[in-house]
Design an enzyme around this catalytic site. Structure first.
Site, PDB file in Angstrom:
ATOM      1  N   TYR A  46      11.400   5.072  17.385  1.00  0.00           N
ATOM      2  CA  TYR A  46      12.278   5.726  16.408  1.00  0.00           C
ATOM      3  C   TYR A  46      12.147   7.234  16.547  1.00  0.00           C
ATOM      4  CZ  TYR A  46      11.333   1.313  13.783  1.00  0.00           C
ATOM      5  OH  TYR A  46      11.138   0.019  13.379  1.00  0.00           O
ATOM      6  N   PHE A  47      13.246   7.915  16.300  1.00  0.00           N
ATOM      7  CA  PHE A  47      13.182   9.369  16.188  1.00  0.00           C
ATOM      8  C   PHE A  47      12.992   9.697  14.691  1.00  0.00           C
ATOM      9  CE2 PHE A  47      13.116  11.114  20.395  1.00  0.00           C
ATOM     10  CZ  PHE A  47      13.106   9.916  21.092  1.00  0.00           C
ATOM     11  N   ASP A 100      -2.496  -8.577   2.969  1.00  0.00           N
ATOM     12  CA  ASP A 100      -2.933  -7.553   3.910  1.00  0.00           C
ATOM     13  C   ASP A 100      -2.870  -8.194   5.301  1.00  0.00           C
ATOM     14  OD1 ASP A 100      -4.291  -5.837   5.607  1.00  0.00           O
ATOM     15  OD2 ASP A 100      -5.566  -5.098   3.989  1.00  0.00           O
ATOM     16  N   LYS A 151       0.034   4.493  17.880  1.00  0.00           N
ATOM     17  CA  LYS A 151       1.296   3.976  18.439  1.00  0.00           C
ATOM     18  C   LYS A 151       1.161   3.768  19.948  1.00  0.00           C
ATOM     19  CE  LYS A 151       3.765   3.848  14.660  1.00  0.00           C
ATOM     20  NZ  LYS A 151       3.941   2.554  14.018  1.00  0.00           N
ATOM     21  N   SER A 154       7.316   5.018  18.037  1.00  0.00           N
ATOM     22  CA  SER A 154       7.750   6.338  17.593  1.00  0.00           C
ATOM     23  C   SER A 154       7.956   7.265  18.775  1.00  0.00           C
ATOM     24  CB  SER A 154       6.655   6.910  16.687  1.00  0.00           C
ATOM     25  OG  SER A 154       6.859   8.277  16.474  1.00  0.00           O
ATOM     26  N   ALA A 155       8.835   8.236  18.595  1.00  0.00           N
ATOM     27  CA  ALA A 155       9.034   9.282  19.599  1.00  0.00           C
ATOM     28  C   ALA A 155       7.744  10.042  19.876  1.00  0.00           C
ATOM     29  CB  ALA A 155      10.093  10.256  19.104  1.00  0.00           C
ATOM     30  N   SER A 197       0.838  -1.206   0.000  1.00  0.00           N
ATOM     31  CA  SER A 197       0.000   0.000   0.000  1.00  0.00           C
ATOM     32  C   SER A 197       0.872   1.255   0.000  1.00  0.00           C
ATOM     33  CB  SER A 197      -0.948   0.002   1.207  1.00  0.00           C
ATOM     34  OG  SER A 197      -0.216  -0.118   2.414  1.00  0.00           O
ATOM     35  N   TYR A 217      -2.552   9.194  14.309  1.00  0.00           N
ATOM     36  CA  TYR A 217      -1.384   8.339  14.060  1.00  0.00           C
ATOM     37  C   TYR A 217      -0.635   8.082  15.371  1.00  0.00           C
ATOM     38  CZ  TYR A 217       3.462   7.171  13.024  1.00  0.00           C
ATOM     39  OH  TYR A 217       4.697   6.579  13.036  1.00  0.00           O
ATOM     40  N   ASN A 273       7.275  14.620   5.031  1.00  0.00           N
ATOM     41  CA  ASN A 273       8.456  14.751   5.890  1.00  0.00           C
ATOM     42  C   ASN A 273       9.503  15.644   5.251  1.00  0.00           C
ATOM     43  OD1 ASN A 273       7.601  11.495   6.506  1.00  0.00           O
ATOM     44  ND2 ASN A 273       7.711  12.948   8.179  1.00  0.00           N
TER      45      ASN A 273
HETATM   46  P1  NAD Z   1       6.617   2.676   5.023  1.00  0.00           P
HETATM   47  O1  NAD Z   1       5.249   3.181   4.687  1.00  0.00           O
HETATM   48  O2  NAD Z   1       7.690   2.877   4.039  1.00  0.00           O
HETATM   49  O3  NAD Z   1       6.538   1.125   5.417  1.00  0.00           O
HETATM   50  C1  NAD Z   1       5.385   0.533   5.967  1.00  0.00           C
HETATM   51  C2  NAD Z   1       5.082  -0.701   5.140  1.00  0.00           C
HETATM   52  O4  NAD Z   1       3.916  -1.346   5.672  1.00  0.00           O
HETATM   53  C3  NAD Z   1       4.766  -0.372   3.670  1.00  0.00           C
HETATM   54  O5  NAD Z   1       5.525  -1.223   2.848  1.00  0.00           O
HETATM   55  C4  NAD Z   1       3.274  -0.671   3.534  1.00  0.00           C
HETATM   56  O6  NAD Z   1       2.932  -1.103   2.226  1.00  0.00           O
HETATM   57  C5  NAD Z   1       3.084  -1.742   4.595  1.00  0.00           C
HETATM   58  N1  NAD Z   1       1.725  -1.862   5.120  1.00  0.00           N
HETATM   59  C6  NAD Z   1       0.930  -0.905   5.682  1.00  0.00           C
HETATM   60  N2  NAD Z   1      -0.252  -1.452   6.050  1.00  0.00           N
HETATM   61  C7  NAD Z   1      -0.210  -2.766   5.726  1.00  0.00           C
HETATM   62  C8  NAD Z   1      -1.123  -3.854   5.844  1.00  0.00           C
HETATM   63  N3  NAD Z   1      -2.347  -3.674   6.357  1.00  0.00           N
HETATM   64  N4  NAD Z   1      -0.742  -5.068   5.405  1.00  0.00           N
HETATM   65  C9  NAD Z   1       0.492  -5.268   4.859  1.00  0.00           C
HETATM   66  N5  NAD Z   1       1.388  -4.278   4.724  1.00  0.00           N
HETATM   67  C10 NAD Z   1       1.045  -3.045   5.146  1.00  0.00           C
HETATM   68  O7  NAD Z   1       7.008   3.337   6.432  1.00  0.00           O
HETATM   69  P2  NAD Z   1       8.403   3.316   7.203  1.00  0.00           P
HETATM   70  O8  NAD Z   1       8.915   4.695   7.239  1.00  0.00           O
HETATM   71  O9  NAD Z   1       9.233   2.216   6.712  1.00  0.00           O
HETATM   72  O10 NAD Z   1       7.863   2.997   8.677  1.00  0.00           O
HETATM   73  C11 NAD Z   1       7.804   1.676   9.177  1.00  0.00           C
HETATM   74  C12 NAD Z   1       7.153   1.727  10.550  1.00  0.00           C
HETATM   75  O11 NAD Z   1       7.897   2.612  11.388  1.00  0.00           O
HETATM   76  C13 NAD Z   1       5.730   2.252  10.549  1.00  0.00           C
HETATM   77  O12 NAD Z   1       4.971   1.523  11.482  1.00  0.00           O
HETATM   78  C14 NAD Z   1       5.883   3.679  11.019  1.00  0.00           C
HETATM   79  O13 NAD Z   1       4.734   4.164  11.649  1.00  0.00           O
HETATM   80  C15 NAD Z   1       7.050   3.565  11.982  1.00  0.00           C
HETATM   81  N6  NAD Z   1       7.768   4.836  12.158  1.00  0.00           N
HETATM   82  C16 NAD Z   1       8.252   5.494  11.068  1.00  0.00           C
HETATM   83  C17 NAD Z   1       8.898   6.721  11.236  1.00  0.00           C
HETATM   84  C18 NAD Z   1       9.408   7.489  10.046  1.00  0.00           C
HETATM   85  O14 NAD Z   1       9.641   8.691  10.178  1.00  0.00           O
HETATM   86  N7  NAD Z   1       9.612   6.871   8.884  1.00  0.00           N
HETATM   87  C19 NAD Z   1       9.068   7.254  12.520  1.00  0.00           C
HETATM   88  C20 NAD Z   1       8.577   6.542  13.617  1.00  0.00           C
HETATM   89  C21 NAD Z   1       7.932   5.327  13.426  1.00  0.00           C
HETATM   90  N1  UFG Z   2       9.239  20.605   8.003  1.00  0.00           N
HETATM   91  C1  UFG Z   2       9.294  21.769   7.261  1.00  0.00           C
HETATM   92  N2  UFG Z   2       8.853  21.723   5.974  1.00  0.00           N
HETATM   93  C2  UFG Z   2       8.371  20.591   5.391  1.00  0.00           C
HETATM   94  C3  UFG Z   2       8.329  19.399   6.161  1.00  0.00           C
HETATM   95  C4  UFG Z   2       8.764  19.447   7.482  1.00  0.00           C
HETATM   96  O1  UFG Z   2       9.718  22.801   7.751  1.00  0.00           O
HETATM   97  O2  UFG Z   2       7.973  20.623   4.219  1.00  0.00           O
HETATM   98  C5  UFG Z   2       9.722  20.636   9.401  1.00  0.00           C
HETATM   99  C6  UFG Z   2       8.637  20.300  10.405  1.00  0.00           C
HETATM  100  O3  UFG Z   2       7.889  21.447  10.722  1.00  0.00           O
HETATM  101  C7  UFG Z   2       9.468  19.764  11.567  1.00  0.00           C
HETATM  102  C8  UFG Z   2      10.672  19.112  10.883  1.00  0.00           C
HETATM  103  O4  UFG Z   2      10.718  19.652   9.572  1.00  0.00           O
HETATM  104  O5  UFG Z   2       9.917  20.841  12.333  1.00  0.00           O
HETATM  105  C9  UFG Z   2      10.559  17.606  10.792  1.00  0.00           C
HETATM  106  O6  UFG Z   2       9.300  17.273  10.220  1.00  0.00           O
HETATM  107  P1  UFG Z   2       8.945  15.816   9.714  1.00  0.00           P
HETATM  108  O7  UFG Z   2       7.548  15.867   9.179  1.00  0.00           O
HETATM  109  O8  UFG Z   2      10.000  15.305   8.816  1.00  0.00           O
HETATM  110  O9  UFG Z   2       9.033  14.947  11.045  1.00  0.00           O
HETATM  111  P2  UFG Z   2       8.208  15.055  12.415  1.00  0.00           P
HETATM  112  O10 UFG Z   2       9.220  15.267  13.498  1.00  0.00           O
HETATM  113  O11 UFG Z   2       7.099  15.993  12.336  1.00  0.00           O
HETATM  114  O12 UFG Z   2       7.553  13.600  12.502  1.00  0.00           O
HETATM  115  C10 UFG Z   2       8.304  12.424  12.262  1.00  0.00           C
HETATM  116  C11 UFG Z   2       7.418  11.348  11.644  1.00  0.00           C
HETATM  117  C12 UFG Z   2       6.388  10.884  12.623  1.00  0.00           C
HETATM  118  C13 UFG Z   2       7.032  10.498  13.917  1.00  0.00           C
HETATM  119  C14 UFG Z   2       7.903  11.608  14.433  1.00  0.00           C
HETATM  120  C15 UFG Z   2       8.638  11.177  15.660  1.00  0.00           C
HETATM  121  O13 UFG Z   2       6.746  11.839  10.500  1.00  0.00           O
HETATM  122  O14 UFG Z   2       5.776   9.732  12.110  1.00  0.00           O
HETATM  123  O15 UFG Z   2       8.846  11.966  13.437  1.00  0.00           O
HETATM  124  O16 UFG Z   2       9.286   9.969  15.406  1.00  0.00           O
HETATM  125  F1  UFG Z   2       6.056  10.248  14.819  1.00  0.00           F
END
Ligand code: NAD
Ligand code: UFG
Length: 339
Positions: A178-179, A59, A154, A125-126, A35, A150, A200
């Protein structure tokens, strides 16, 4: 050889973790509904490592289909990455987020119980520290108040996993908070490939640099921080992936629930990210300062001591590495995996 099931393993963090696990001698099985990812990412994991990955398109909410994977494989541990993760979208579609993120967790736990699989690592997540905890965050702080659905998923999933472990002595749970993961594998073959307009910071920066977007808006420069822009704990995705290998070793050896922050402990501001990206890659990133984004905290960063003392893990890559590797991935794959 231990078999590790990566639920959501075709995604950004899952694909990098697959590489590190394969290179550490584990066998990897991926279950994903694509997805927010595509099978090409798995092909590239195989290309980088020279090892094969067993992949299922499924899924994970569909317990009956998920069960087939547990029937066909002798799984030692599960890493649960499968979730929807766009903070803004979660406020528009909360039910979709609660359904997907909670149900994937419940289906995995049900199958694990039935097939006597007792080890799970969860991608938390943080964000669970919420609005009220002071930085740097330490693992024993209470979970806080989240600003979006979201984040609440978590918090709820951490609670579900803790309750499951309380009721079952055999279950071993590691919650990884994760941060801000950024960067890409140094090969430039796998990386973050967001669909549509990136939410992001780093993918937005790199898409502006490559010419896919006109300019970056920096959300607010009037925060109470050294340069007025928000500060975050950015972590290289390969360091994060290596943290999962350490967590697998730990979860296989221990029972109960353990929580670890995976961050560097050092915050950088949005302006520092943009200027480092420009300097390291010798490229301009057009940007303007705009209004604050709703729900953003001024600062979020980890105390990463526990992961070092218990898991023996710490980050090895710096901000310049993160910016260089992001750009290497973006410039070699300007349209992500759709090249
Ligand atoms: P991502 O979207 O790249 O990976 C998530 C994967 O899960 C995708 O491949 C998606 O297709 C799959 N998926 C979602 N729902 C599903 C379902 N119902 N069945 C099967 N597959 C499914 O995201 P990511 O950045 O790799 O994040 C991985 C995990 O880490 C997530 O749970 C996310 O919330 C968590 N996380 C990510 C961040 C970040 O900034 N990337 C920060 C903190 C936590
Ligand atoms: N930002 C901008 N411009 C943009 C995008 C982001 O200025 O176009 C700024 C945001 O305001 C923030 C910083 O960049 O100050 C980081 O933003 P991100 O969206 O990259 O990350 P966040 O810290 O908001 O959130 C991320 C993940 C969440 C997770 C969180 C803590 O998206 O899933 O980190 O792990 F929960």
């Amino acid at each position: 050889m231990k078999n590790i099931l990566l639920a959501g393993g075709a995604g950004y963090i899952g694909s990098h973790t697959a590489v590190e696990l394969l290179e550490s001698g584990y066998d990897v099985i991926i279950a994903d509904n694509y997805s927010n990812s595509c099978p090409e990412a798995i092909k590239r994991v195989e290309e980088i490592t020279g090892k094969s990955v067993k992949a299922y398109e499924v899924d994970i909410k569909d317990t009956a289909k998920l069960e087939k994977i547990f029937m066909e494989n002798d799984i030692d541990a599960v890493i649960h990455f499968a979730g929807l993760k766009a903070v803004g979208e979660s406020t528009q579609k909360p039910i979709l987020y609660y359904r997907n993120n909670i149900d994937t967790t419940l289906s995995l736990l049900e199958c694990m119980k039935k097939y006597n699989v007792n080890n799970i690592i969860f991608s938390s997540s943080a964000t669970v520290y919420g609005e009220e905890n002071p930085v740097p965050y330490t693992e024993e702080m209470n979970r806080g108040t989240c600003t979006n659905p979201y984040g609440w998923t978590k918090v709820m999933m951490e609670q579900i996993l803790e309750d499951a472990a309380k009721a079952d002595d055999k279950l071993s749970v590691v919650l990884l908070r994760y941060f801000n993961p950024i960067g890409a594998h140094e090969s430039g073959r796998i990386g973050e490939d967001p669909q549509g307009i990136p939410n992001n910071l780093m993918p937005y920066v790199s898409q502006v640099a490559v010419g896919r977007r006109e300019q970056l808006t920096i959300f607010g420069n009037d925060y109470d921080t050294p340069d007025g822009t928000c500060r975050r704990d950015y972590i290289h995705v390969v360091d994060l992936a290596k943290g999962h290998v350490k967590a697998i070793e730990y979860v296989l050896e221990n029972d109960g629930v353990e929580v670890f922050n995976l961050g560097t402990g050092t915050p950088y501001s949005v302006t520092e990210i943009v200027s480092t990206f420009e300097k390291v890659n010798d490229i301009k990133v057009n940007h303007v300062y705009g209004a604050r984004r709703a729900g953003d905290l001024p600062e979020s960063y980890a105390n990463a001591d526990k992961a070092l003392s218990v898991l023996g893990w710490k980050t090895e890559k710096n901000l310049a590495d993160m910016c260089r590797d992001t750009w290497n991935w973006q410039k070699n794959n300007p349209n992500g995996y759709k090249n």
